[in-house]
Design an enzyme around this catalytic site. Structure first.
Site, PDB file in Angstrom:
ATOM      1  N   LYS A 183      -2.664   2.165  -7.707  1.00 33.64           N
ATOM      2  CA  LYS A 183      -1.145   2.073  -7.871  1.00 33.64           C
ATOM      3  C   LYS A 183      -0.620   1.176  -6.542  1.00 33.64           C
ATOM      4  O   LYS A 183      -0.911   1.767  -5.536  1.00 33.64           O
ATOM      5  CB  LYS A 183      -0.754   3.426  -7.661  1.00 33.64           C
ATOM      6  N   GLU A 258      -5.535   5.634   5.902  1.00 35.85           N
ATOM      7  CA  GLU A 258      -5.495   4.511   6.736  1.00 35.85           C
ATOM      8  C   GLU A 258      -3.987   4.596   7.187  1.00 35.85           C
ATOM      9  O   GLU A 258      -3.008   4.045   6.025  1.00 35.85           O
ATOM     10  CB  GLU A 258      -6.029   3.259   6.267  1.00 35.85           C
ATOM     11  N   CYS A 292      -0.050  -2.489  10.750  1.00 35.01           N
ATOM     12  CA  CYS A 292      -0.493  -1.058  11.253  1.00 35.01           C
ATOM     13  C   CYS A 292      -1.071  -1.274  12.508  1.00 35.01           C
ATOM     14  O   CYS A 292      -1.061  -0.709  13.787  1.00 35.01           O
ATOM     15  CB  CYS A 292      -1.276  -0.277  10.380  1.00 35.01           C
ATOM     16  N   GLU A 391       6.196   4.193  15.744  1.00 33.24           N
ATOM     17  CA  GLU A 391       6.009   3.013  15.131  1.00 33.24           C
ATOM     18  C   GLU A 391       7.192   2.526  14.783  1.00 33.24           C
ATOM     19  O   GLU A 391       7.936   3.099  13.819  1.00 33.24           O
ATOM     20  CB  GLU A 391       4.835   3.489  13.904  1.00 33.24           C
TER      21      GLU A 391
HETATM   22  O1  TXE Z   1       4.713   2.873   2.839  1.00 35.24           O
HETATM   23  P1  TXE Z   1       4.542   4.248   2.013  1.00 35.24           P
HETATM   24  P2  TXE Z   1       6.141   2.123   3.335  1.00 35.24           P
HETATM   25  C1  TXE Z   1       4.001   2.376   7.667  1.00 35.24           C
HETATM   26  C2  TXE Z   1       5.125   1.801   8.481  1.00 35.24           C
HETATM   27  C3  TXE Z   1       6.312   1.817   7.423  1.00 35.24           C
HETATM   28  C4  TXE Z   1       5.830   3.269   6.804  1.00 35.24           C
HETATM   29  C5  TXE Z   1       6.537   3.281   5.530  1.00 35.24           C
HETATM   30  O2  TXE Z   1       5.639   2.676   9.608  1.00 35.24           O
HETATM   31  O3  TXE Z   1       7.465   1.776   8.173  1.00 35.24           O
HETATM   32  O4  TXE Z   1       4.694   3.221   6.712  1.00 35.24           O
HETATM   33  O5  TXE Z   1       6.097   2.124   4.614  1.00 35.24           O
HETATM   34  C6  TXE Z   1       2.937   5.033  -2.278  1.00 35.24           C
HETATM   35  N1  TXE Z   1       2.269   9.988  -3.516  1.00 35.24           N
HETATM   36  N2  TXE Z   1       2.958   1.603   6.879  1.00 35.24           N
HETATM   37  O6  TXE Z   1       7.254   2.791   2.707  1.00 35.24           O
HETATM   38  O7  TXE Z   1       5.718   5.029   1.816  1.00 35.24           O
HETATM   39  C7  TXE Z   1       3.791   3.814  -2.391  1.00 35.24           C
HETATM   40  O8  TXE Z   1       4.321   3.694  -3.449  1.00 35.24           O
HETATM   41  C8  TXE Z   1       1.615   8.680  -3.681  1.00 35.24           C
HETATM   42  C9  TXE Z   1       1.634   1.212   7.715  1.00 35.24           C
HETATM   43  O9  TXE Z   1       5.596   0.874   2.717  1.00 35.24           O
HETATM   44  O10 TXE Z   1       3.372   5.211   2.656  1.00 35.24           O
HETATM   45  C10 TXE Z   1       2.968   2.875  -1.692  1.00 35.24           C
HETATM   46  O11 TXE Z   1       2.191   2.193  -2.792  1.00 35.24           O
HETATM   47  N3  TXE Z   1       1.752   7.732  -3.297  1.00 35.24           N
HETATM   48  C11 TXE Z   1       0.767   1.019   6.720  1.00 35.24           C
HETATM   49  C12 TXE Z   1       2.106   3.399  -0.645  1.00 35.24           C
HETATM   50  O12 TXE Z   1       2.305   4.910  -0.873  1.00 35.24           O
HETATM   51  C13 TXE Z   1       2.893   7.505  -2.703  1.00 35.24           C
HETATM   52  C14 TXE Z   1       1.520  -0.399   5.739  1.00 35.24           C
HETATM   53  C15 TXE Z   1       2.543   3.302   0.564  1.00 35.24           C
HETATM   54  O13 TXE Z   1       3.940   3.644   0.747  1.00 35.24           O
HETATM   55  C16 TXE Z   1       3.714   8.387  -2.408  1.00 35.24           C
HETATM   56  C17 TXE Z   1       2.736   0.078   5.315  1.00 35.24           C
HETATM   57  C18 TXE Z   1       3.407   9.903  -2.788  1.00 35.24           C
HETATM   58  N4  TXE Z   1       4.210  10.896  -2.519  1.00 35.24           N
HETATM   59  C19 TXE Z   1       3.565   1.079   5.742  1.00 35.24           C
HETATM   60  N5  TXE Z   1       4.884   8.072  -1.943  1.00 35.24           N
HETATM   61  C20 TXE Z   1      -0.474   0.639   7.083  1.00 35.24           C
HETATM   62  N6  TXE Z   1      -1.435   1.326   7.724  1.00 35.24           N
HETATM   63  O14 TXE Z   1      -0.846  -0.706   7.349  1.00 35.24           O
HETATM   64  C21 TXE Z   1       4.592   6.797  -1.614  1.00 35.24           C
HETATM   65  N7  TXE Z   1       3.489   6.343  -2.204  1.00 35.24           N
END
Ligand code: TXE
Length: 500
Positions: A183, A258, A292, A391
């Site tokens: 996904k 991660e 990140c 962050e």
């Molecule tokens: O990530 P999300 P987002 C951090 C960064 C950013 C914050 C939110 O601070 O502002 O995360 O970013 C899926 N069950 N990073 O919204 O929400 C979602 O569809 C299962 C750090 O982009 O965590 C996507 O595919 N899956 C990070 C994935 O999770 C779920 C890089 C990430 O979404 C879900 C990006 C659920 N309940 C953001 N809810 C890094 N470590 O590099 C969402 N998803």
């Protein structure tokens, strides 16, 4: 070979990849992906439902027995073929990363190169999935361990490395004999569609990789909660990571997380300041700060503070912000308006609780109105403020003045995250002391906090994850479990530990 993306009069349309077929969801719901620099819609995707995820799991389960029995070196050849195809298409794929995610073209190509590097690395692991052997305590008995795949695994990825992060997970999951329900991020589905085409072209058997596009609250949640998915590999935010971990715990399934970071770069009084300046510019403003591992805190020794800040401000104000496909641009837009508003809220906090040194505004007018562009921003702040603790995930750097190495390390460690860290110093003793003292999964000496290499483990401590690592030698561990084997060829009953 299926066609991932159908050219239609109106718009490119893409379905899920299930059992080797490109299929649309029965829900007849769609979502679009857009270029963050221009707002142009790039394609529309069928929005996956829980039923689509269950169909993908069916296909992955059906494909698992044959894939598990395929010798690892044979599985690895498909990964190598995929690496070759991506190398041939690096320009096209790099441009797509920049167009769909907004990172500058050099980094878009870097995203693809990181994927190619990992596929080449992990393919080699197909011939090194070592177990161990050891003498039994009993005569005529042989002891060993072997690695085994987990089964159907779920991979869930974010938008900021839309090709590299999926490949980090996919390459390791596939070479170890698992089948996958994937996904990808709803913000960058087109990149995943292209990855899927590459693996289809490389000869990956139907059902081994299944991709369901959609959102986290339904499709993503089903991947995590469905008991037929035996393990989860997730990269994203801390709060989402907690939700994923909690849901998966109900089925006792292993989860690799991660998550976020608030990564410090320490610049000591003896540092090479030219080098440190190049490092913080790349670490803080590369990818518009959306990594990140981005450098979001600069812990600057008081002895060099004024001189370094003068040079840093001059360099930051010279950064060119614009369309990431323009090779002269240093910083592109942020991923979307929602992220942009979130970053501007942090900047507003900074203006109240800290001192704005440069930047701090959204860029508007002309092409800037087509996306969410933010001036590279620097705050001078004290330790403990919101902008120095949370962050931000944008082009915002918090600078904290420190009086000693000890104070720098204490501030660096006083944070909920523990992903990356960096120290610039010419003192080798201090450098190795920092390796010991910095509470982080990664420490760089005289280099920025970004730039991990794929053949070493990646991940962080504290709230950055849950103890695991991915990539490097950790990649195989993430997607296998150990079976211990005893072969008794004595032709009689032997009892370990029993007297006589
Ligand atoms: O990530 P999300 P987002 C951090 C960064 C950013 C914050 C939110 O601070 O502002 O995360 O970013 C899926 N069950 N990073 O919204 O929400 C979602 O569809 C299962 C750090 O982009 O965590 C996507 O595919 N899956 C990070 C994935 O999770 C779920 C890089 C990430 O979404 C879900 C990006 C659920 N309940 C953001 N809810 C890094 N470590 O590099 C969402 N998803």
């Amino acid at each position: 070979m299926g066609v991932a993306i159908r050219e239609t009069v109106e718009l490119q349309t893409c379905g899920h990849y299930i059992g080797g077929q490109w299929v649309y969801s029965a829900s007849d719901q769609w979502f679009q992906t857009a270029n963050p620099a221009t707002g142009e819609t790039l394609a529309q995707f069928s929005r996956g439902t829980e039923d689509d995820v269950r169909r993908a799991i069916d296909a992955a389960e059906a494909a698992f027995p044959a894939w598990k029995r395929t010798p690892a070196p044979k599985r690895a050849l498909i990964l190598l073929k995929a690496a070759m195809i991506m190398t041939e298409r690096k320009d096209e794929l790099g441009a797509l990363v920049s167009a769909e995610m907004g990172k500058v073209i050099a980094e878009g190509r870097g995203d693809v190169q990181e994927a190619i590097d990992f596929l080449e690395y992990i393919a080699g692991e197909g011939r090194r999935m070592y177990g161990e052997t050891t003498p039994s305590e009993l005569p005529d008995k042989f002891c060993m361990t072997v690695r085994q795949p987990l089964g159907v695994v779920g991979c869930i990825t974010p938008w900021n490395f839309p090709i590299a992060i999926p490949i980090w997970k996919l390459g390791a999951a596939l070479v170890t004999g698992n089948t996958v329900v994937f996904k990808p991020a709803e913000q960058t589905p087109l990149c995943m569609a292209k990855i899927t085409e590459v693996f289809e072209e490389a000869g990956l058997p139907a059902g081994v990789l299944n991709v369901v596009y959609g959102f986290g609250e339904d499709a993503g949640a089903e991947v995590v909660a469905n008991p037929r998915v035996k393990a989860i590999s997730f990269t994203g935010g801390v709060e989402t990571g907690r939700i994923v971990y909690t849901s998966a715990a109900k089925h006792l399934k292993p989860v690799e997380l991660e998550l976020g970071g608030k990564n410090p770069q320490i610049v000591m009084d003896d540092a090479n300041l030219d080098l440190a300046l190049d490092g913080v510019l790349f670490g803080a403003f590369g990818t518009a700060g959306q990594r990140c591992t981005a450098t979001s805190r600069l812990l600057l020794h008081e002895a060099v503070y004024d001189a370094f800040m003068d040079r840093l401000v001059t360099a930051v104000e010279a950064l060119r912000v614009g369309n990431p496909l323009d090779p002269g641009v240093d910083v592109g837009p942020v991923i979307n308006d929602e992220a942009g508003e979130r970053i501007m809220d942090f900047i507003a906090s900074g203006k109240r609780e800290a001192t704005l040194i440069t930047g701090g505004e959204r860029l508007t007018g002309g092409d800037y109105d087509q996306g969410f562009y933010i001036q590279p921003t620097i705050f001078a702040t004290e330790h403990g403020t919101r902008i120095s603790q949370q962050e931000i995930f944008g082009p915002v750097l918090s600078v904290i003045k420190v009086r000693s190495y000890e104070e720098a390390v204490a501030i660096a460690n006083d944070i909920e995250y523990g992903l990356s860290s960096s120290i610039y110093t010419k003192d080798v003793n201090r450098a190795f002391q920092a390796v010991q003292d910095l509470e982080a999964g990664i420490t760089y000496i005289n280099a920025p906090t970004i730039g991990a290499e794929v053949h070493l483990p990646f991940g962080g401590t504290k709230n950055t994850g849950n103890g695991g690592r991915e990539a490097g030698s950790a990649a195989i561990d993430e997607f296998t479990e150990i079976k211990t084997v005893f072969v008794d060829y004595s032709n009689r009953l032997q009892k370990a530990q029993i007297d006589g």
